[in-house]
Design an enzyme around this catalytic site. Structure first.
Site, PDB file in Angstrom:
ATOM      1  N   CYS A  68       0.921  -1.287   0.029  1.00 50.64           N
ATOM      2  CA  CYS A  68       0.070   0.029  -0.227  1.00 50.64           C
ATOM      3  C   CYS A  68       0.953   1.084  -0.099  1.00 50.64           C
ATOM      4  O   CYS A  68       0.441   2.422  -0.500  1.00 50.64           O
ATOM      5  CB  CYS A  68      -0.834  -0.010   1.205  1.00 50.64           C
ATOM      6  N   CYS A  71       1.779   3.898  -3.266  1.00 51.47           N
ATOM      7  CA  CYS A  71       0.608   4.821  -3.549  1.00 51.47           C
ATOM      8  C   CYS A  71       0.146   5.746  -2.764  1.00 51.47           C
ATOM      9  O   CYS A  71      -0.189   7.074  -2.825  1.00 51.47           O
ATOM     10  CB  CYS A  71      -0.462   3.830  -4.292  1.00 51.47           C
ATOM     11  N   HIS A  72      -0.060   5.208  -1.500  1.00 51.64           N
ATOM     12  CA  HIS A  72      -0.528   6.071  -0.179  1.00 51.64           C
ATOM     13  C   HIS A  72       0.605   6.783   0.717  1.00 51.64           C
ATOM     14  O   HIS A  72      -0.179   7.651   1.470  1.00 51.64           O
ATOM     15  CB  HIS A  72      -1.610   5.134   0.608  1.00 51.64           C
ATOM     16  N   MET A 109      -6.737   0.841  -7.893  1.00 49.24           N
ATOM     17  CA  MET A 109      -6.782   0.257  -6.809  1.00 49.24           C
ATOM     18  C   MET A 109      -6.893  -1.263  -6.915  1.00 49.24           C
ATOM     19  O   MET A 109      -8.059  -1.559  -7.431  1.00 49.24           O
ATOM     20  CB  MET A 109      -7.652   0.900  -5.942  1.00 49.24           C
ATOM     21  N   HIS A 348       5.727  10.896 -11.117  1.00 56.24           N
ATOM     22  CA  HIS A 348       5.883   9.477 -10.997  1.00 56.24           C
ATOM     23  C   HIS A 348       6.641   8.807 -12.198  1.00 56.24           C
ATOM     24  O   HIS A 348       7.920   9.296 -11.901  1.00 56.24           O
ATOM     25  CB  HIS A 348       4.485   8.805 -11.158  1.00 56.24           C
ATOM     26  N   HIS A 390      -0.109   6.858 -16.431  1.00 57.86           N
ATOM     27  CA  HIS A 390       1.091   5.740 -15.708  1.00 57.86           C
ATOM     28  C   HIS A 390       1.599   5.207 -17.186  1.00 57.86           C
ATOM     29  O   HIS A 390       1.475   3.912 -17.526  1.00 57.86           O
ATOM     30  CB  HIS A 390       0.316   4.810 -15.071  1.00 57.86           C
TER      31      HIS A 390
END
Length: 564
Positions: A68, A71-72, A109, A348, A390
């Site tokens: 996780c 991304c978070h 997600m 990114h 992306h």
């Protein structure tokens, strides 16, 4: 609601059809705020905080790091994924959190529960965990780095010329994510030549400018340096640069080849420049600082990706949360010069255009691609794309109408954006989206072509619809208006049960084969499917019990020469 409104038409119907009403409510509630690192204030009647035993908390913290945090964020302030601080998660409540973790979203997600990656008990565990206060991770400086540093084969003891009989330019360095290993696979025989222990969940492999060394970096911030010249590939050095990381690169400018390596970390937020032969850490620089447009302080600006410039002795360091591209001049480490370029958020992945001059990097919170001129050291443009671009490193090809373009797919919708990259030959098209193709759906991570190919390949491994996540779309570059063909890669692999996400097309050196990972659960069978690029027919399936959760694949020649 940019994260969750991207799918179009039939793709949207297929993806949303798997969700119950609770799941839909959870997804809508998770739409990120305009500034994802700022959590909304908790209402007076926020949900009570569930209890956790110390053992449960430790298990959940490990899962969060592995699955996780990328991304978070380690501090849960959000970037590609939304903010998960307690003020927000306690507002949503346990039921919504469980539904979101279980079903995932069309925007990327993963459906951790329904895919089988997490059990029902683990889904509940993670929902309770993100309602707790996040633990504060420790710092990691020169003392800690030096303590982890190992030179396994000194430079003086290494071979002086290539002794390997392998065609090392056509080797593939393949990430075996959950095994903490890379597999070096022969691109001609499709056989595994060697399995090398590395850090957990290797994110990328990068090749030195000379082509001799492979540098791999894991999510646990461990770098392993592999020498390809001996009779068999040999790990020669190792270094742990932090607690979580994604990026490593080597110096490429003429006269500085193989002199330095650089790694950027997610935690602590910093980068380190190392000796290119030994990985000895030489210089650490923090990336903490001000967000470029708000001019407010951010405690966790992570290094998302790094490239070596071909025009200057510089590393191109992309800082996710502050939206800055840092051009780091490595010609004098004692008097380090850094040019900060205000780009966009949240930076990114990205890659170079076909000329090697312009760096194209996704700013996925703002649905843009920032274009950096590496020769002049300036921002050229911020190009509006679809939802949450992306690209991986992107894909370069010559459009039949608009000339040279660079392409990115999206996490948040089914679009593929083609951006003109030829300011001299096609000035009207330069730094604009000249065409948007419609693909299978959202949840794409990588797009790829090759100078000798007429195909453009797009994966969709994070799409909730298994028919989409287990296949790939391929376009004919010469006839883009004809749409795409779907190839059932996972079906060809014939693995039995499991999520079987198909991820990351990668070409061989000749450009006549394209390889796909069929990424299954840790205890299930995975494989690599090799497709004939010209005929689009199955060529072979690489199956081996040692291929545990294969994900990224990096051909030595193509990676060394920035061919994509």
């Amino acid at each position: 609601m940019t994260m969750f409104t991207g799918l179009k038409g039939a793709a949207a119907s297929r993806s949303w059809g798997v969700f119950g009403s609770v799941a839909v409510a959870a997804l809508l509630a998770f739409a990120p705020a305009a500034s994802a690192q700022t959590a909304p204030a908790a209402p007076a009647e926020a949900a009570p905080v569930p209890t956790m035993t110390p053992e449960e908390f430790a298990q959940a913290k490990d899962i969060f790091f592995q699955r996780c945090a990328g991304c978070h964020g380690v501090l849960r302030k959000g970037a590609t994924g939304p903010n998960l601080e307690p003020a927000r998660t306690r507002t949503l409540g346990l039921e919504h959190l469980e539904a979101f973790i279980n079903f995932g979203s069309p925007a990327g997600m993963p459906n951790w529960g329904t895919s089988g990656e997490l059990s029902k008990e683990q889904v509940n565990l993670m929902a309770r965990y993100v309602m707790q206060d996040p633990p504060q991770p420790p710092e990691w400086g020169m003392k800690e780095m030096k303590a982890s540093w190992e030179v396994l084969v000194k430079p003086a003891d290494r071979v002086k010329k290539k002794e390997s009989t392998l065609d090392i330019e056509n080797l593939f360095s393949v990430t075996l994510r959950d095994a903490g290993q890379v597999a070096l696979i022969n691109g001609s025989t499709h056989q595994i030549e060697k399995i090398i222990p590395t850090g957990y969940a290797v994110h990328i492999s990068r090749i030195s400018a000379s082509g001799r060394y492979v540098f791999v970096i894991g999510r646990d911030a461990r770098i392993d340096m592999i020498d390809l010249w001996p009779k068999e590939p040999t790990k020669v050095a190792s270094l742990k640069v932090g607690l979580e990381a994604r990026s490593v690169e080597t110096s490429k400018f003429k006269g500085w080849e193989d002199k330095y390596a650089i790694a950027g970390t997610y935690w602590p937020p910093q980068y380190v420049i190392m000796d290119g032969e030994t990985l000895e850490p030489l210089k650490i620089s923090s990336t903490r600082g001000m967000i470029y447009d708000e001019q407010s302080y951010h405690p966790e600006p992570r290094v998302a990706s790094i490239l070596g410039s071909h025009y200057r002795p510089e590393f191109i360091v992309n800082v996710k949360e502050t939206g800055k591209v840092m051009m780091v001049d490595y010609s004098d480490l004692k008097n380090l010069k850094t040019t900060e370029i205000e780009a966009e958020r949240f930076l990114h992945d990205g890659g170079l255009d076909s000329s090697g001059r312009y760096f194209m990097v996704a700013a996925n919170a703002r649905n843009k691609v920032s274009v950096i001129d590496t020769k002049d050291g300036k921002l050229v443009a911020n190009v509006e794309t679809g939802a949450t671009p992306h690209p991986g490193r992107g894909a370069n090809f010559v459009h039949p109408k608009f000339g040279p373009v660079w392409a990115t797919s999206h996490l948040g919708d089914d679009g593929i954006s083609l951006i003109g990259t030829d300011p001299k030959g096609h000035p009207k098209q330069a730094w604009k989206v000249v065409e948007t193709l419609n693909g299978q759906g959202g949840g794409s991570l990588f797009i790829k072509t090759h100078p000798k190919s007429g195909n453009l390949w797009v994966d969709t491994p994070l799409n909730p619809d298994e028919k989409v996540s287990q296949s790939v779309a391929v376009f004919d570059i010469r006839s883009l208006d004809k749409g795409f063909e779907v190839l059932p890669i996972a079906e060809w692999a014939d693995l039995g049960e499991g999520a079987k996400r198909v991820v990351q097309p990668e070409y061989n050196k000749a450009g006549d084969e394209v390889w796909f990972s069929v990424w299954n659960g840790k205890t299930q069978k995975s494989a690599i499917v090799v497709v004939d690029d010209k005929t689009r027919k199955l060529k072979t399936v690489i199956k081996d019990d040692r291929l545990v959760t294969p994900t990224g694949k990096f051909n030595v020649f193509n990676t060394q020469h920035d061919i994509y």
